[in-house]
Scaffold this motif. Structure first.
Motif, short mmCIF file in Angstrom:
data_model
loop_
_atom_site.label_atom_id
_atom_site.label_comp_id
_atom_site.label_asym_id
_atom_site.label_seq_id
_atom_site.Cartn_x
_atom_site.Cartn_y
_atom_site.Cartn_z
N SER A 134 39.64 43.96 34.47
CA SER A 134 39.20 42.89 35.37
C SER A 134 38.67 43.40 36.70
CB SER A 134 40.35 41.91 35.61
OG SER A 134 41.47 42.57 36.17
N LYS A 135 39.27 44.46 37.22
CA LYS A 135 38.84 44.99 38.51
C LYS A 135 37.43 45.55 38.43
CE LYS A 135 40.13 48.19 42.22
NZ LYS A 135 41.14 49.19 42.69
N GLU A 136 37.18 46.36 37.41
CA GLU A 136 35.85 46.95 37.25
C GLU A 136 34.82 45.88 36.90
OE1 GLU A 136 35.99 50.23 34.55
OE2 GLU A 136 37.57 51.27 35.68
N TYR A 137 35.23 44.89 36.12
CA TYR A 137 34.33 43.79 35.78
C TYR A 137 33.85 43.08 37.04
CZ TYR A 137 32.74 39.43 33.55
OH TYR A 137 32.00 38.34 33.12
N GLN A 138 34.76 42.80 37.94
CA GLN A 138 34.39 42.09 39.16
C GLN A 138 33.49 42.96 40.05
OE1 GLN A 138 34.43 39.12 39.81
NE2 GLN A 138 34.09 38.94 42.00
N ILE A 140 31.32 45.07 39.03
CA ILE A 140 30.00 45.13 38.40
C ILE A 140 29.32 43.76 38.36
CG2 ILE A 140 28.78 45.56 36.22
CD1 ILE A 140 31.00 47.60 35.58
N CYS A 141 30.10 42.73 38.02
CA CYS A 141 29.53 41.41 37.73
C CYS A 141 29.58 40.43 38.89
CB CYS A 141 30.23 40.79 36.52
SG CYS A 141 30.02 41.76 35.01
N LEU A 142 30.43 40.70 39.87
CA LEU A 142 30.51 39.83 41.06
C LEU A 142 30.61 38.36 40.68
CD1 LEU A 142 27.76 41.68 43.14
CD2 LEU A 142 30.24 41.88 43.43
N SER A 143 31.58 38.04 39.82
CA SER A 143 31.75 36.67 39.34
C SER A 143 32.23 35.74 40.44
CB SER A 143 32.75 36.63 38.19
OG SER A 143 33.03 35.31 37.80
N GLN A 144 31.77 34.51 40.39
CA GLN A 144 32.24 33.50 41.34
C GLN A 144 33.71 33.15 41.10
OE1 GLN A 144 29.43 30.33 40.12
NE2 GLN A 144 31.21 29.08 39.61
N TYR A 145 34.23 33.53 39.94
CA TYR A 145 35.62 33.25 39.60
C TYR A 145 36.56 34.40 39.97
CZ TYR A 145 33.64 29.41 36.90
OH TYR A 145 32.96 28.28 36.51
N GLY A 146 36.01 35.48 40.51
CA GLY A 146 36.84 36.62 40.88
C GLY A 146 37.36 37.35 39.65
N GLU A 147 38.46 38.07 39.83
CA GLU A 147 38.98 38.91 38.75
C GLU A 147 39.50 38.13 37.54
OE1 GLU A 147 41.64 41.97 40.00
OE2 GLU A 147 40.25 42.80 41.48
#
Length: 203
Positions: A134-138, A140-147
């Protein structure tokens, strides 16, 4: 500006129905070009209605294609309920397989599990995984939903298996080989296909 609602790619007819997305991925093709193929601009001046989508589909010789694919310059499942309606109409009119390319945030977007509603309508779903945690995903992806977006994406993948014949996770080959293998292992544990997409730098 003429909107590109549908476009050809390979043996499929693609549906471009929104430019909105819950992510702002660092590697997204939207950051470097206007379209996915030469001469096709996928930026929409507004979102087409269900009726406009179906009318646009009708201008093509559908006998040429092997599937319909929801994929454009945005996250298709931002319009989950419109997709369900479009799928119903496509199945009735043409009977071709339907695939959705998605970031897997549909249940976050809708606030509930929508995968049962895809039963019998969607034949395949390809879900962008993009990271091993989840940390690396956020990052890279900068989701509005966070981790929490990452676990929600994996949960959506698991739920899709119950209702959709073909489910797969995919990553882009911008990560280390060990990370790719870690992602592959997660996909195997869930019991879905795994695909490594090649990153093309258009800058």
């Amino acid at each position: 500006m003429v909107m590109t609602i549908t476009y050809e790619l390979g043996n499929a007819l693609y549906l471009n129905i929104t430019n909105r997305c819950t992510n702002n991925c660092s590697f997204c093709v939207r950051n470097s070009q206007d379209g996915l193929s030469q001469g096709v601009n996928l930026w929409l001046k507004r979102e087409p209605t269900v009726e406009e989508v179906m009318t646009d589909v009708q201008k093509w010789d559908i006998d040429k294609y092997q599937e319909f694919v929801f994929c454009g310059y945005g996250e298709p499942m931002m319009r989950t309920y419109d997709i369900i309606e479009i799928c119903k109409q496509l199945k009735t009119a043409y009977g071709l397989p339907i695939r959705i390319n998605t970031n897997g945030h549909a249940n976050l977007i809708c606030g509930r599990d929508i995968t049962p509603q895809l039963t019998g309508l969607v034949d395949a779903v390809s879900i962008s995984m993009n990271a091993k945690n989840s940390k690396e995903y956020q990052q890279i992806c900068l989701s509005q939903y966070g981790e929490k977006a990452y676990d929600a994406m994996l949960d959506f993948t698991t739920r899709c298996r119950r209702h959709i014949p073909r489910v797969g996770l995919s990553i882009v080959d911008v990560m280390a080989k060990d990370d790719i293998q870690a992602c592959r292992k997660i996909a195997e544990e869930i019991g879905v296909d795994f695909k490594v997409r090649h990153f093309v730098n258009h800058n």
